[in-house]
Design an enzyme around this catalytic site. Structure first.
Site, PDB file in Angstrom:
ATOM      1  N   HIS A 150      56.648 -48.236 -46.851  1.00  0.00           N
ATOM      2  CA  HIS A 150      55.806 -47.290 -47.352  1.00  0.00           C
ATOM      3  C   HIS A 150      54.302 -47.587 -47.207  1.00  0.00           C
ATOM      4  CE1 HIS A 150      53.716 -44.722 -50.187  1.00  0.00           C
ATOM      5  NE2 HIS A 150      54.519 -44.142 -50.472  1.00  0.00           N
ATOM      6  N   ASP A 227      58.588 -54.250 -53.007  1.00  0.00           N
ATOM      7  CA  ASP A 227      57.966 -52.678 -53.427  1.00  0.00           C
ATOM      8  C   ASP A 227      59.435 -52.082 -53.932  1.00  0.00           C
ATOM      9  OD1 ASP A 227      57.579 -50.259 -53.558  1.00  0.00           O
ATOM     10  OD2 ASP A 227      56.692 -49.977 -51.382  1.00  0.00           O
ATOM     11  N   GLN A 230      61.715 -47.335 -55.414  1.00  0.00           N
ATOM     12  CA  GLN A 230      62.903 -46.385 -55.394  1.00  0.00           C
ATOM     13  C   GLN A 230      64.258 -47.005 -55.938  1.00  0.00           C
ATOM     14  OE1 GLN A 230      62.706 -43.415 -54.172  1.00  0.00           O
ATOM     15  NE2 GLN A 230      60.783 -43.408 -53.522  1.00  0.00           N
ATOM     16  N   LYS A 253      58.639 -42.191 -61.061  1.00  0.00           N
ATOM     17  CA  LYS A 253      59.994 -41.913 -60.240  1.00  0.00           C
ATOM     18  C   LYS A 253      61.230 -42.424 -60.927  1.00  0.00           C
ATOM     19  CE  LYS A 253      57.688 -43.485 -56.084  1.00  0.00           C
ATOM     20  NZ  LYS A 253      57.275 -42.228 -55.070  1.00  0.00           N
ATOM     21  N   CYS A 391      54.731 -40.771 -46.411  1.00  0.00           N
ATOM     22  CA  CYS A 391      53.922 -41.860 -46.226  1.00  0.00           C
ATOM     23  C   CYS A 391      54.444 -43.230 -45.428  1.00  0.00           C
ATOM     24  CB  CYS A 391      53.590 -42.429 -47.821  1.00  0.00           C
ATOM     25  SG  CYS A 391      52.522 -41.241 -48.359  1.00  0.00           S
TER      26      CYS A 391
END
Ligand code: PMP
Length: 433
Positions: A150, A227, A230, A253, A391
């Protein structure tokens, strides 16, 4: 709560409201209808059709316990944290710090002081780039990322490259969206200063083999930042089992509010990192000559934090913890398999990213129709999907695309909603085919 009472951490219904969190044996199954009952927003029609919300990778909806916890904070005990001697400030501080403890337990952090509240994953990654990066990366050293990142895990490193003279190296993904561990590990060398890598691709759903990558990085003394945006709403995340050094994620999220996220970092690293932003809350003392700084996490939380949002994130974690995350992952995996089957049967529809294992994200294009047209047409059928570059422009470029349509599933989605999407896509095909 009548009086400004102390929080009940670890209770799925800590907000004093009803929620679908189960205990005991019932935890092993996921009752989707009960889950859906917790989300007021899902029970509405869009253009006269039932809402099918399939944009969870961008942001997910909020269950009533989160809404209630935030409302209650503002109605019953809101005050600034850490500063007040008065009762409300103490109760507010207890809830804010209680949320930190809840989150630490959720990701199996060794200590809650390793959990730093940020605005989101983006700020968490920027914090590491600014603080760790500037202090410990040397000109000529490399930050190793991958093609599926991302922008939040690309741009901060480019900015650091331009300021510090470090280099960026990029590990490739395969045509089917798989990221092989060796594609990353073979690029780890003497010059690697940091590996910064996604846990799950937001654009393709690819699940990254973090443990293998981390083991190889550590064998060469290289720390790993993940990261994690998700992952936490969809599968168990155990930062100790993963063995990583930094783990960044966003509240919005994972069924929590916007404006709040987390950087988890290993204590020994956090402790030697210089402050990220300066201001109130993060200091011990200030004179015009010099200031002294607090230890983590408060030394990284300058200014008044997002108090109500942190409490909301704690409630979201309590709510999620009331469900068996393995059952959640199994439910979403079933939806992924069903969506893949139904969408694959549509002539002229191309699924981008078929990695194994993969999270419940289906990215696709259609031969004649632009993704934005597809998104607009299915919206008229009540289906919310994302159309664009997600993104992840370099990843889109890797596949020769400027955009895809992305359907991303969460805990409350159903097979009927997959059917609703597939039927709407048939309409697109008839219009453009
Ligand atoms: N990384 C990934 C993989 C993401 O999916 C996102 C959000 N789309 C981000 C980083 C940035 O998260 P936020 O905008 O919440 O800071």
């Amino acid at each position: 709560m009548t009086d400004a009472a102390v929080p009940q951490q670890g209770n799925p219904n800590a907000a004093g409201s009803t929620g679908s969190g189960h205990t005991g044996s019932a935890r092993n199954t996921l009752d989707v209808e009960r889950v859906r009952a917790d989300f007021p927003i899902l029970h509405q029609e869009i253009y006269g059709k039932p809402l099918a919300y399939l944009d969870n990778a961008a942001s997910s909806q909020k269950p009533r316990p989160v809404i209630n916890a935030m409302t209650e904070a503002m109605e019953s005990y809101y005050a600034n944290v850490h500063r007040g001697v008065h009762r409300l400030s103490q109760v507010s501080t207890d809830h804010y710090e209680g949320a930190r403890e809840t989150i630490a337990r959720f990701i199996n952090a060794p200590k809650s002081d390793e959990v730093i509240f940020t605005r989101g994953a983006t700020e968490a990654i920027n914090l590491v780039a600014s603080s760790y990066g500037r202090a410990f990366l040397k000109p000529g050293q490399e930050v190793l990322i991958t093609e599926l990142e991302h922008h939040a895990n690309i741009v901060p490193w480019q900015m650091l490259r331009d300021q510090l003279g470090i280099k960026l190296r990029v590990a490739p993904v395969d045509d089917d969206g798989t990221l092989r561990a060796e594609a990353v590990t073979e690029l780890i060398g003497e010059n690697t200063g940091l590996v910064a890598i996604a846990h799950i691709s937001n654009a393709l759903g690819t699940i990254v083999p973090l443990q293998e990558i981390t083991a190889a990085a550590h064998a060469k003394g290289v720390p790993v930042l993940v990261d994690g945006c998700q992952a936490p709403p969809h599968q168990k995340v155990d930062v100790q089992a993963l063995g990583v050094d930094f783990y960044a994620f966003s509240g919005h999220k994972m069924y929590g509010p916007t404006g709040i996220g987390v950087l988890w970092g290993r204590w020994d690293l956090l402790k030697k990192m210089p402050p990220y932003q300066g201001g109130g809350e993060m200091i011990y003392s200030v004179t015009f000559e010099k200031s002294t700084f607090k230890e983590p996490p408060h030394g990284f939380e300058a200014g008044t934090p997002a108090i109500v949002e942190a409490i909301g994130l704690g409630a979201a974690v309590d709510w999620l913890s009331g469900h068996d995350l393995d059952a959640v992952a199994a439910h979403e995996h079933k939806l992924l398999a069903y969506a893949t089957e139904r969408l694959s049967a549509i002539e002229g529809l191309n699924i981008i990213g078929r990695a194994e294992p993969k999270a419940a994200i289906v990215s696709f294009t259609m031969d004649q129709a632009h993704p934005h047209d597809i998104g607009t047409i299915v919206d008229r059928a009540g289906v919310a999907v994302r159309a664009g570059h997600h993104c992840a422009q370099p990843l889109m470029e890797r596949y020769g695309l400027s955009a895809t349509v992305r359907a991303s599933f969460g805990i409350y989605n159903t097979e009927q909603e997959v059917d609703q999407l597939a039927d709407a896509l048939q309409v697109v095909k008839e219009l453009f085919g």
